[in-house]
Design a protein around this motif. Structure first.
Motif, PDB file in Angstrom:
ATOM      1  N   TYR A 107       4.845  -7.695  10.765  1.00 44.29           N
ATOM      2  CA  TYR A 107       6.061  -6.976  10.385  1.00 44.29           C
ATOM      3  C   TYR A 107       5.753  -5.954   9.317  1.00 44.29           C
ATOM      4  O   TYR A 107       4.740  -6.012   8.635  1.00 44.29           O
ATOM      5  CB  TYR A 107       7.194  -7.920   9.971  1.00 44.29           C
ATOM      6  CG  TYR A 107       7.066  -8.609   8.631  1.00 44.29           C
ATOM      7  CD1 TYR A 107       7.731  -8.113   7.522  1.00 44.29           C
ATOM      8  CD2 TYR A 107       6.338  -9.786   8.492  1.00 44.29           C
ATOM      9  CE1 TYR A 107       7.662  -8.757   6.302  1.00 44.29           C
ATOM     10  CE2 TYR A 107       6.265 -10.438   7.285  1.00 44.29           C
ATOM     11  CZ  TYR A 107       6.925  -9.925   6.189  1.00 44.29           C
ATOM     12  OH  TYR A 107       6.851 -10.571   4.985  1.00 44.29           O
ATOM     13  N   GLU A 108       6.650  -4.982   9.234  1.00 46.56           N
ATOM     14  CA  GLU A 108       6.582  -3.935   8.228  1.00 46.56           C
ATOM     15  C   GLU A 108       7.517  -4.336   7.095  1.00 46.56           C
ATOM     16  O   GLU A 108       8.679  -4.648   7.324  1.00 46.56           O
ATOM     17  CB  GLU A 108       7.044  -2.616   8.847  1.00 46.56           C
ATOM     18  CG  GLU A 108       7.133  -1.469   7.883  1.00 46.56           C
ATOM     19  CD  GLU A 108       7.745  -0.242   8.532  1.00 46.56           C
ATOM     20  OE1 GLU A 108       6.983   0.686   8.829  1.00 46.56           O
ATOM     21  OE2 GLU A 108       8.970  -0.226   8.737  1.00 46.56           O
ATOM     22  N   LYS A 109       6.977  -4.329   5.875  1.00 45.69           N
ATOM     23  CA  LYS A 109       7.751  -4.735   4.707  1.00 45.69           C
ATOM     24  C   LYS A 109       7.790  -3.599   3.695  1.00 45.69           C
ATOM     25  O   LYS A 109       6.758  -3.083   3.287  1.00 45.69           O
ATOM     26  CB  LYS A 109       7.101  -5.976   4.071  1.00 45.69           C
ATOM     27  CG  LYS A 109       7.735  -6.429   2.775  1.00 45.69           C
ATOM     28  CD  LYS A 109       9.130  -6.956   2.982  1.00 45.69           C
ATOM     29  CE  LYS A 109       9.686  -7.524   1.676  1.00 45.69           C
ATOM     30  NZ  LYS A 109      11.058  -7.197   1.458  1.00 45.69           N
ATOM     31  N   HIS A 110       8.974  -3.190   3.309  1.00 44.28           N
ATOM     32  CA  HIS A 110       9.176  -2.169   2.287  1.00 44.28           C
ATOM     33  C   HIS A 110       9.451  -2.879   0.967  1.00 44.28           C
ATOM     34  O   HIS A 110      10.249  -3.809   0.924  1.00 44.28           O
ATOM     35  CB  HIS A 110      10.395  -1.288   2.620  1.00 44.28           C
ATOM     36  CG  HIS A 110      10.242  -0.526   3.888  1.00 44.28           C
ATOM     37  ND1 HIS A 110      10.422   0.837   3.949  1.00 44.28           N
ATOM     38  CD2 HIS A 110       9.934  -0.901   5.156  1.00 44.28           C
ATOM     39  CE1 HIS A 110      10.237   1.255   5.187  1.00 44.28           C
ATOM     40  NE2 HIS A 110       9.946   0.210   5.933  1.00 44.28           N
ATOM     41  N   GLU A 111       8.804  -2.419  -0.096  1.00 40.64           N
ATOM     42  CA  GLU A 111       9.054  -2.980  -1.424  1.00 40.64           C
ATOM     43  C   GLU A 111       9.351  -1.843  -2.379  1.00 40.64           C
ATOM     44  O   GLU A 111       8.483  -1.015  -2.665  1.00 40.64           O
ATOM     45  CB  GLU A 111       7.856  -3.799  -1.901  1.00 40.64           C
ATOM     46  CG  GLU A 111       7.668  -5.058  -1.081  1.00 40.64           C
ATOM     47  CD  GLU A 111       6.601  -5.984  -1.632  1.00 40.64           C
ATOM     48  OE1 GLU A 111       6.089  -5.730  -2.746  1.00 40.64           O
ATOM     49  OE2 GLU A 111       6.278  -6.954  -0.943  1.00 40.64           O
ATOM     50  N   TYR A 112      10.587  -1.817  -2.847  1.00 40.95           N
ATOM     51  CA  TYR A 112      11.013  -0.789  -3.783  1.00 40.95           C
ATOM     52  C   TYR A 112      10.580  -1.172  -5.188  1.00 40.95           C
ATOM     53  O   TYR A 112      10.616  -2.341  -5.560  1.00 40.95           O
ATOM     54  CB  TYR A 112      12.533  -0.601  -3.708  1.00 40.95           C
ATOM     55  CG  TYR A 112      12.959  -0.037  -2.373  1.00 40.95           C
ATOM     56  CD1 TYR A 112      13.019   1.330  -2.178  1.00 40.95           C
ATOM     57  CD2 TYR A 112      13.260  -0.874  -1.309  1.00 40.95           C
ATOM     58  CE1 TYR A 112      13.381   1.860  -0.954  1.00 40.95           C
ATOM     59  CE2 TYR A 112      13.614  -0.355  -0.073  1.00 40.95           C
ATOM     60  CZ  TYR A 112      13.683   1.002   0.102  1.00 40.95           C
ATOM     61  OH  TYR A 112      14.022   1.522   1.321  1.00 40.95           O
ATOM     62  N   ARG A 113      10.146  -0.176  -5.972  1.00 42.95           N
ATOM     63  CA  ARG A 113       9.596  -0.430  -7.295  1.00 42.95           C
ATOM     64  C   ARG A 113      10.537  -0.019  -8.423  1.00 42.95           C
ATOM     65  O   ARG A 113      10.185  -0.142  -9.584  1.00 42.95           O
ATOM     66  CB  ARG A 113       8.267   0.311  -7.455  1.00 42.95           C
ATOM     67  CG  ARG A 113       7.248  -0.047  -6.427  1.00 42.95           C
ATOM     68  CD  ARG A 113       6.873  -1.496  -6.529  1.00 42.95           C
ATOM     69  NE  ARG A 113       5.821  -1.817  -5.564  1.00 42.95           N
ATOM     70  CZ  ARG A 113       5.603  -3.015  -5.120  1.00 42.95           C
ATOM     71  NH1 ARG A 113       6.330  -4.023  -5.532  1.00 42.95           N
ATOM     72  NH2 ARG A 113       4.651  -3.241  -4.244  1.00 42.95           N
ATOM     73  N   ALA A 114      11.714   0.461  -8.102  1.00 45.11           N
ATOM     74  CA  ALA A 114      12.655   0.894  -9.134  1.00 45.11           C
ATOM     75  C   ALA A 114      13.180  -0.325  -9.897  1.00 45.11           C
ATOM     76  O   ALA A 114      13.452  -1.377  -9.316  1.00 45.11           O
ATOM     77  CB  ALA A 114      13.816   1.652  -8.510  1.00 45.11           C
ATOM     78  N   VAL A 115      13.329  -0.164 -11.186  1.00 40.99           N
ATOM     79  CA  VAL A 115      13.878  -1.220 -12.022  1.00 40.99           C
ATOM     80  C   VAL A 115      15.361  -1.373 -11.695  1.00 40.99           C
ATOM     81  O   VAL A 115      16.088  -0.386 -11.533  1.00 40.99           O
ATOM     82  CB  VAL A 115      13.675  -0.880 -13.516  1.00 40.99           C
ATOM     83  CG1 VAL A 115      14.347  -1.903 -14.415  1.00 40.99           C
ATOM     84  CG2 VAL A 115      12.192  -0.769 -13.824  1.00 40.99           C
TER      85      VAL A 115
END
Length: 126
Positions: A107-115
């Protein structure tokens, strides 16, 4: 209630897109965030289609290289594939394995880094 129901609920409630594929690169599931993100390319209608059809030749080659790498070892399970500065996120391909450790998909996993900007325990009506 069956355990699969809980896992589906976890994926469905994730605000990040999750696209699940089998070993033939067929899209077998997209969570609501993925359906929304890829709406202009068909959204939920992409389920049942080849993920490779959504990518150019260079990307298709890399996807296959990652799948081959996943096959090499049960310890090969996650690889960083893309950085999107505009959205402040990283994208990964993650191996899916059965109870015996055999590769069954990815699977493709997106991880956002914004606080997070919301206050703690901010209850709201949605």
């Amino acid at each position: 209630m069956h355990l699969d129901t809980y896992f589906k609920s976890i994926v469905d409630s994730d605000c990040c897109p999750v696209v699940i594929c089998n070993l033939a690169h067929e899209i077998i599931y997209m969570n609501p965030a993925a359906c929304n993100r890829y709406a202009k390319w068909g959204g939920v209608e992409l389920v049942g289609k080849s993920l490779l059809d959504c990518h150019n030749a260079a990307s298709r080659e890399m996807i296959q290289k990652v799948l081959d790498w996943f096959e090499e070892s049960r310890s090969h399970n996650r690889i960083y594939t893309f950085r999107n500065e505009q959205e402040n996120k990283d994208v990964y391909m993650v191996a899916l394995r059965d109870d015996d450790g055999r590769l069954i998909g990815y699977y493709e996993k997106h991880e956002y880094r914004a606080v997070e900007t919301d206050s703690l325990y901010h209850f709201r009506e949605e």
